[in-house]
Design a protein around this motif. Sequence first.
Motif, mmCIF file in Angstrom:
data_model
loop_
_atom_site.group_PDB
_atom_site.id
_atom_site.type_symbol
_atom_site.label_atom_id
_atom_site.label_comp_id
_atom_site.label_asym_id
_atom_site.label_seq_id
_atom_site.Cartn_x
_atom_site.Cartn_y
_atom_site.Cartn_z
ATOM 1 N N ASN A 265 0.849 -1.192 0.000
ATOM 2 C CA ASN A 265 0.000 0.000 0.000
ATOM 3 C C ASN A 265 0.886 1.244 0.000
ATOM 4 O O ASN A 265 2.123 1.149 0.033
ATOM 5 N N ALA A 266 0.264 2.400 0.024
ATOM 6 C CA ALA A 266 1.031 3.647 -0.098
ATOM 7 C C ALA A 266 2.007 3.826 1.058
ATOM 8 O O ALA A 266 3.163 4.240 0.864
ATOM 9 N N GLY A 267 1.572 3.507 2.289
ATOM 10 C CA GLY A 267 2.450 3.660 3.436
ATOM 11 C C GLY A 267 3.650 2.728 3.364
ATOM 12 O O GLY A 267 4.791 3.124 3.671
ATOM 13 N N GLN A 268 3.402 1.487 2.997
ATOM 14 C CA GLN A 268 4.500 0.527 2.881
ATOM 15 C C GLN A 268 5.479 0.932 1.786
ATOM 16 O O GLN A 268 6.698 0.770 1.923
ATOM 17 N N ALA A 269 4.952 1.469 0.684
ATOM 18 C CA ALA A 269 5.830 1.908 -0.405
ATOM 19 C C ALA A 269 6.745 3.033 0.058
ATOM 20 O O ALA A 269 7.953 3.034 -0.236
ATOM 21 N N ARG A 270 6.199 4.003 0.798
ATOM 22 C CA ARG A 270 7.031 5.108 1.295
ATOM 23 C C ARG A 270 8.092 4.590 2.268
ATOM 24 O O ARG A 270 9.242 5.052 2.251
ATOM 25 N N GLN A 271 7.716 3.650 3.123
ATOM 26 C CA GLN A 271 8.688 3.078 4.054
ATOM 27 C C GLN A 271 9.819 2.370 3.310
ATOM 28 O O GLN A 271 10.994 2.489 3.681
ATOM 29 N N LEU A 272 9.474 1.660 2.255
ATOM 30 C CA LEU A 272 10.492 0.941 1.487
ATOM 31 C C LEU A 272 11.431 1.916 0.769
ATOM 32 O O LEU A 272 12.653 1.715 0.748
ATOM 33 N N LEU A 273 10.892 2.978 0.172
ATOM 34 C CA LEU A 273 11.738 3.956 -0.507
ATOM 35 C C LEU A 273 12.668 4.655 0.482
ATOM 36 O O LEU A 273 13.833 4.931 0.172
ATOM 37 N N THR A 274 12.148 4.922 1.675
ATOM 38 C CA THR A 274 13.001 5.523 2.706
ATOM 39 C C THR A 274 14.098 4.552 3.129
ATOM 40 O O THR A 274 15.271 4.931 3.294
ATOM 41 N N ARG A 424 10.017 -8.677 -4.926
ATOM 42 C CA ARG A 424 10.874 -8.314 -6.064
ATOM 43 C C ARG A 424 10.665 -6.843 -6.387
ATOM 44 O O ARG A 424 9.574 -6.297 -6.166
ATOM 45 N N PRO A 425 11.676 -6.181 -6.937
ATOM 46 C CA PRO A 425 11.459 -4.809 -7.396
ATOM 47 C C PRO A 425 10.289 -4.706 -8.374
ATOM 48 O O PRO A 425 9.552 -3.714 -8.378
ATOM 49 N N TYR A 426 10.093 -5.741 -9.202
ATOM 50 C CA TYR A 426 9.008 -5.721 -10.191
ATOM 51 C C TYR A 426 7.637 -5.612 -9.531
ATOM 52 O O TYR A 426 6.677 -5.133 -10.140
ATOM 53 N N ASP A 427 7.542 -6.034 -8.265
ATOM 54 C CA ASP A 427 6.253 -5.960 -7.571
ATOM 55 C C ASP A 427 5.799 -4.527 -7.357
ATOM 56 O O ASP A 427 4.601 -4.277 -7.144
ATOM 57 N N LEU A 428 6.713 -3.559 -7.417
ATOM 58 C CA LEU A 428 6.317 -2.151 -7.353
ATOM 59 C C LEU A 428 5.492 -1.766 -8.575
ATOM 60 O O LEU A 428 4.551 -0.979 -8.480
ATOM 61 N N ARG A 429 5.835 -2.299 -9.729
ATOM 62 C CA ARG A 429 5.040 -2.065 -10.949
ATOM 63 C C ARG A 429 3.648 -2.673 -10.785
ATOM 64 O O ARG A 429 2.649 -2.055 -11.150
ATOM 65 N N HIS A 430 3.585 -3.894 -10.220
ATOM 66 C CA HIS A 430 2.283 -4.513 -9.977
ATOM 67 C C HIS A 430 1.428 -3.639 -9.057
ATOM 68 O O HIS A 430 0.228 -3.468 -9.274
ATOM 69 N N ALA A 431 2.058 -3.096 -8.021
ATOM 70 C CA ALA A 431 1.317 -2.245 -7.082
ATOM 71 C C ALA A 431 0.811 -0.984 -7.761
ATOM 72 O O ALA A 431 -0.317 -0.526 -7.499
ATOM 73 N N CYS A 432 1.620 -0.423 -8.650
ATOM 74 C CA CYS A 432 1.206 0.781 -9.376
ATOM 75 C C CYS A 432 -0.008 0.497 -10.254
ATOM 76 O O CYS A 432 -0.994 1.245 -10.245
ATOM 77 N N ILE A 433 0.047 -0.573 -11.016
ATOM 78 C CA ILE A 433 -1.057 -0.916 -11.917
ATOM 79 C C ILE A 433 -2.329 -1.170 -11.118
ATOM 80 O O ILE A 433 -3.422 -0.703 -11.483
ATOM 81 N N THR A 434 -2.207 -1.898 -10.028
ATOM 82 C CA THR A 434 -3.377 -2.193 -9.194
ATOM 83 C C THR A 434 -3.974 -0.917 -8.615
ATOM 84 O O THR A 434 -5.200 -0.756 -8.555
ATOM 85 N N ARG A 435 -3.101 -0.008 -8.182
ATOM 86 C CA ARG A 435 -3.598 1.259 -7.611
ATOM 87 C C ARG A 435 -4.384 2.046 -8.651
ATOM 88 O O ARG A 435 -5.454 2.609 -8.351
ATOM 89 N N TRP A 436 -3.881 2.106 -9.866
ATOM 90 C CA TRP A 436 -4.600 2.821 -10.927
ATOM 91 C C TRP A 436 -5.950 2.175 -11.218
ATOM 92 O O TRP A 436 -6.957 2.862 -11.399
ATOM 93 N N LEU A 437 -5.992 0.844 -11.272
ATOM 94 C CA LEU A 437 -7.258 0.150 -11.543
ATOM 95 C C LEU A 437 -8.264 0.396 -10.428
ATOM 96 O O LEU A 437 -9.443 0.649 -10.678
ATOM 97 N N ASN A 438 -7.790 0.352 -9.182
ATOM 98 C CA ASN A 438 -8.692 0.591 -8.057
ATOM 99 C C ASN A 438 -9.161 2.032 -7.995
ATOM 100 O O ASN A 438 -10.216 2.330 -7.413
ATOM 101 N N ALA A 439 -8.386 2.941 -8.575
ATOM 102 C CA ALA A 439 -8.787 4.346 -8.613
ATOM 103 C C ALA A 439 -9.830 4.609 -9.689
ATOM 104 O O ALA A 439 -10.351 5.722 -9.788
#
Length: 487
Positions: A265-274, A424-439
């Motif tokens: 989710n968005a919070g987990q993504a920010r934690q990972l980038l940090t 995997r790093p590729y899972d960030l792309r999966h998360a992005c696509i899913t977020r757009w679809l859910n939006a």
Amino acid sequence: MSTENNTPAGRPRGSARPGYSFDVKLWKVSKTGRKSRPWRLRWVVAGKVHGDTFTTSALAESRRSELWQAMNRRGEAFKIESGLPESEVRAAAEATEAADTEPPLRWFEFCRKYMAGRWRTSAAKTREGTADGLAAVTLAMVKRGDDAPDDETLRLAFRWGIVPANAGEDPPAELHAAYEWVTTTDRPLVDLADAEVFEDVLYRVSYRLDGTPAAGETYKRRRRALNTALEHAVVVGELPENPLQRARRKHAGSNSVVDPRVLVNAGQARQLLTAVSYVGSWDRCRGRRLVAFYAVLYYAGLRPAEAVGLRLSDCHLPEEGWGTLTLRETRPVSGKQWTDSGERHDRRGLKAREASTDRPVPIPPVLVAILQVHLREFGTAKEGRVFGNERGGVVGSSTYWRVWEEAREYALAPERIDSPLAGRPYDLRHACITRWLNAGVPIAEVARRVGNSPEVIHRRYHGCIDGHEEVANAKIAKALEDDGDDV
């Protein structure tokens, strides 16, 4: 039944040699009434009926034309026993004689010639994928024994041997024994017609060396490589038919649908980038140099190979508002032996697009800001690329994998580290696509931005879209209420 007689105009009738006759009657093409091979051609030689069936009327008429020309244009005698014109009997005998004098083409030599023919027109990833598929099949196409090298070494030796640049070279010392085994105990290509051998071939394509089912994409890639090679063998006359066309085995591996457990989710993504920024010493910047790299995967849906090839000239980064990344190049990792340049990263156009086309991707202000900070701190790498290693070279896959694995240990709770979450790093792309679809972004627009077809997006992500089950349940409940009102 309408027929034509062998009465060549202007040619004196001679006596045929023993076993042959000029007494030939050719019937017209007719229908058999069967679904398979529904067209029939029959002809009579000295009172003996011969025939054949065909899948289309065009093939049947073509064969009839060949026989008619042998009868009336060339005035040939036909062999009574087989029903074939004398020229075809002679050609078949010559082919049989040649086959008896030449040894059968063996598996490794066929693969070596096949790879050499496809090398110039194939991308490095395609070369590597083809080699992997044929290497798996090789385990079924070599004889086994107590002194045989292990399967993994046999596969490595085969992959080394079919690279055109290695032809005539001595294999590495650690592969020498396996290479000798592959090239001296391999089966003739025609053994693929043997049911027992081909059953082992299908097993090798479908399963990993440890006996577990291969991943769905791996199975598809291997089967595709094998099928293309066998079709080539049929075209060049080395096999009478492609045995893979008879195999309809259902693969037991994964179905390539995205696992919802990998999505952050968005919070987990920010934690990972940090957490990425904390990897490595501060002065060497190993992690900080890659924060923006992972960010373009998460916020723009790029593939890692597309991020590696991103250049400053591809980026529109305004001071305010949305920006744009215009993707033109991808740098997939293939290994030095598979690329024309001798580098580990191939240089290709975008996946599933013409080489000269691009793909503009709008990016949100948060990603614009991350890229601006990255460029101010690190500048550009060689060739104007946005991301580079410490020496300005191409970011290697091993580098961004190691950094990601360390970042997960910093960012995730202990019980989450061994889970599939963002494995995997590729899972960030999966998360992005899913977020757009859910939006609520339409599937067609999501597909355009990420470089997939709408069909692929729908098939791979249908289980990751939130709220669909609740909506469906509400519709069913409403229908049940309406049915109750009619009672």
